[in-house]
Motif scaffolding. Structure first.
Motif, PDB file in Angstrom:
ATOM      1  N   ILE A   1      -1.563 -18.674  -7.356  1.00  0.00           N
ATOM      2  CA  ILE A   1      -0.773 -17.955  -6.352  1.00  0.00           C
ATOM      3  C   ILE A   1      -0.538 -16.517  -6.798  1.00  0.00           C
ATOM      4  O   ILE A   1      -0.703 -15.574  -6.013  1.00  0.00           O
ATOM      5  N   ILE A   2      -0.185 -16.320  -8.061  1.00  0.00           N
ATOM      6  CA  ILE A   2       0.063 -14.971  -8.578  1.00  0.00           C
ATOM      7  C   ILE A   2      -1.213 -14.145  -8.548  1.00  0.00           C
ATOM      8  O   ILE A   2      -1.206 -12.983  -8.115  1.00  0.00           O
ATOM      9  N   LEU A   3      -2.324 -14.712  -8.998  1.00  0.00           N
ATOM     10  CA  LEU A   3      -3.594 -13.978  -8.987  1.00  0.00           C
ATOM     11  C   LEU A   3      -4.038 -13.657  -7.569  1.00  0.00           C
ATOM     12  O   LEU A   3      -4.604 -12.587  -7.313  1.00  0.00           O
ATOM     13  N   GLY A   4      -3.778 -14.560  -6.627  1.00  0.00           N
ATOM     14  CA  GLY A   4      -4.114 -14.291  -5.231  1.00  0.00           C
ATOM     15  C   GLY A   4      -3.293 -13.153  -4.663  1.00  0.00           C
ATOM     16  O   GLY A   4      -3.803 -12.299  -3.930  1.00  0.00           O
ATOM     17  N   ALA A   5      -2.010 -13.108  -5.006  1.00  0.00           N
ATOM     18  CA  ALA A   5      -1.135 -12.044  -4.508  1.00  0.00           C
ATOM     19  C   ALA A   5      -1.549 -10.688  -5.064  1.00  0.00           C
ATOM     20  O   ALA A   5      -1.406  -9.666  -4.406  1.00  0.00           O
ATOM     21  N   ILE A   6      -2.074 -10.681  -6.266  1.00  0.00           N
ATOM     22  CA  ILE A   6      -2.530  -9.421  -6.870  1.00  0.00           C
ATOM     23  C   ILE A   6      -3.969  -9.112  -6.452  1.00  0.00           C
ATOM     24  O   ILE A   6      -4.311  -7.971  -6.152  1.00  0.00           O
ATOM     25  N   GLY A   7      -4.813 -10.130  -6.404  1.00  0.00           N
ATOM     26  CA  GLY A   7      -6.242  -9.920  -6.192  1.00  0.00           C
ATOM     27  C   GLY A   7      -6.657  -9.626  -4.762  1.00  0.00           C
ATOM     28  O   GLY A   7      -7.633  -8.901  -4.541  1.00  0.00           O
ATOM     29  N   LEU A   8      -5.948 -10.155  -3.776  1.00  0.00           N
ATOM     30  CA  LEU A   8      -6.356  -9.937  -2.388  1.00  0.00           C
ATOM     31  C   LEU A   8      -6.294  -8.472  -1.970  1.00  0.00           C
ATOM     32  O   LEU A   8      -7.259  -7.971  -1.377  1.00  0.00           O
ATOM     33  N   PRO A   9      -5.218  -7.730  -2.244  1.00  0.00           N
ATOM     34  CA  PRO A   9      -5.234  -6.304  -1.886  1.00  0.00           C
ATOM     35  C   PRO A   9      -6.301  -5.511  -2.637  1.00  0.00           C
ATOM     36  O   PRO A   9      -6.931  -4.607  -2.072  1.00  0.00           O
ATOM     37  N   VAL A  10      -6.529  -5.860  -3.895  1.00  0.00           N
ATOM     38  CA  VAL A  10      -7.553  -5.171  -4.681  1.00  0.00           C
ATOM     39  C   VAL A  10      -8.936  -5.441  -4.097  1.00  0.00           C
ATOM     40  O   VAL A  10      -9.749  -4.530  -3.932  1.00  0.00           O
ATOM     41  N   ALA A  11      -9.208  -6.692  -3.751  1.00  0.00           N
ATOM     42  CA  ALA A  11     -10.505  -7.036  -3.159  1.00  0.00           C
ATOM     43  C   ALA A  11     -10.686  -6.346  -1.812  1.00  0.00           C
ATOM     44  O   ALA A  11     -11.774  -5.865  -1.499  1.00  0.00           O
ATOM     45  N   GLY A  12      -9.616  -6.277  -1.022  1.00  0.00           N
ATOM     46  CA  GLY A  12      -9.697  -5.589   0.267  1.00  0.00           C
ATOM     47  C   GLY A  12     -10.024  -4.121   0.101  1.00  0.00           C
ATOM     48  O   GLY A  12     -10.827  -3.560   0.852  1.00  0.00           O
ATOM     49  N   TYR A  13      -9.427  -3.473  -0.891  1.00  0.00           N
ATOM     50  CA  TYR A  13      -9.705  -2.062  -1.145  1.00  0.00           C
ATOM     51  C   TYR A  13     -11.156  -1.875  -1.596  1.00  0.00           C
ATOM     52  O   TYR A  13     -11.836  -0.945  -1.177  1.00  0.00           O
ATOM     53  N   LEU A  14     -11.626  -2.772  -2.458  1.00  0.00           N
ATOM     54  CA  LEU A  14     -12.992  -2.643  -2.964  1.00  0.00           C
ATOM     55  C   LEU A  14     -14.046  -2.902  -1.886  1.00  0.00           C
ATOM     56  O   LEU A  14     -15.186  -2.459  -2.020  1.00  0.00           O
ATOM     57  N   LEU A  15     -13.684  -3.607  -0.822  1.00  0.00           N
ATOM     58  CA  LEU A  15     -14.629  -3.874   0.256  1.00  0.00           C
ATOM     59  C   LEU A  15     -14.783  -2.697   1.216  1.00  0.00           C
ATOM     60  O   LEU A  15     -15.674  -2.709   2.061  1.00  0.00           O
ATOM     61  N   LEU A  16     -13.935  -1.677   1.097  1.00  0.00           N
ATOM     62  CA  LEU A  16     -14.034  -0.517   1.969  1.00  0.00           C
ATOM     63  C   LEU A  16     -15.247   0.342   1.603  1.00  0.00           C
ATOM     64  O   LEU A  16     -15.670   0.384   0.442  1.00  0.00           O
ATOM     65  N   ASP A  17     -15.777   1.042   2.594  1.00  0.00           N
ATOM     66  CA  ASP A  17     -16.829   2.028   2.337  1.00  0.00           C
ATOM     67  C   ASP A  17     -16.218   3.203   1.580  1.00  0.00           C
ATOM     68  O   ASP A  17     -15.008   3.422   1.636  1.00  0.00           O
ATOM     69  N   PRO A  18     -17.056   4.008   0.890  1.00  0.00           N
ATOM     70  CA  PRO A  18     -16.509   5.173   0.186  1.00  0.00           C
ATOM     71  C   PRO A  18     -15.756   6.138   1.117  1.00  0.00           C
ATOM     72  O   PRO A  18     -14.728   6.689   0.724  1.00  0.00           O
ATOM     73  N   SER A  19     -16.231   6.329   2.338  1.00  0.00           N
ATOM     74  CA  SER A  19     -15.532   7.235   3.259  1.00  0.00           C
ATOM     75  C   SER A  19     -14.173   6.656   3.661  1.00  0.00           C
ATOM     76  O   SER A  19     -13.192   7.386   3.821  1.00  0.00           O
ATOM     77  N   GLN A  20     -14.102   5.339   3.818  1.00  0.00           N
ATOM     78  CA  GLN A  20     -12.832   4.717   4.159  1.00  0.00           C
ATOM     79  C   GLN A  20     -11.852   4.799   2.989  1.00  0.00           C
ATOM     80  O   GLN A  20     -10.652   5.002   3.182  1.00  0.00           O
ATOM     81  N   ARG A  21     -12.360   4.660   1.762  1.00  0.00           N
ATOM     82  CA  ARG A  21     -11.495   4.792   0.587  1.00  0.00           C
ATOM     83  C   ARG A  21     -10.918   6.196   0.496  1.00  0.00           C
ATOM     84  O   ARG A  21      -9.745   6.377   0.175  1.00  0.00           O
ATOM     85  N   LYS A  22     -11.765   7.204   0.781  1.00  0.00           N
ATOM     86  CA  LYS A  22     -11.279   8.584   0.756  1.00  0.00           C
ATOM     87  C   LYS A  22     -10.171   8.776   1.786  1.00  0.00           C
ATOM     88  O   LYS A  22      -9.164   9.438   1.513  1.00  0.00           O
ATOM     89  N   ARG A  23     -10.342   8.201   2.968  1.00  0.00           N
ATOM     90  CA  ARG A  23      -9.327   8.314   4.011  1.00  0.00           C
ATOM     91  C   ARG A  23      -8.019   7.655   3.573  1.00  0.00           C
ATOM     92  O   ARG A  23      -6.933   8.210   3.761  1.00  0.00           O
TER      93      ARG A  23
END
Length: 63
Positions: A30-52
């Motif tokens: 549960i703890i790893l999911g709470a930390i890992g899901l936002p990180v995984a979501g950010y990493l799935l963005l395109d580089p242009s979306q990350r810049k935005r």
């Protein structure tokens, strides 16, 4: 603090509270999911979306 950050912190707190109720391995998931899901979501963005996203975060910090 943004709403997403508050939710993530709340998820980690709930994860720590589950240590007293559930087995340790379930609480760890549960703890790893709470930390890992936002990180995984950010990493799935395109580089242009990350810049935005980063530009918006910097605008909020200065405001």
């Amino acid at each position: 603090m943004s709403t997403g950050t508050k939710i993530a912190i709340g998820g980690v707190v709930v994860g720590f509270l589950t240590l007293f109720v559930f087995p340790w391995w379930l609480s760890t998931l549960i703890i790893l999911g709470a930390i890992g899901l936002p990180v995984a979501g950010y990493l799935l963005l395109d580089p242009s979306q990350r810049k935005r996203v980063n530009r918006q975060a910097r605008k909020r910090i200065g405001s």
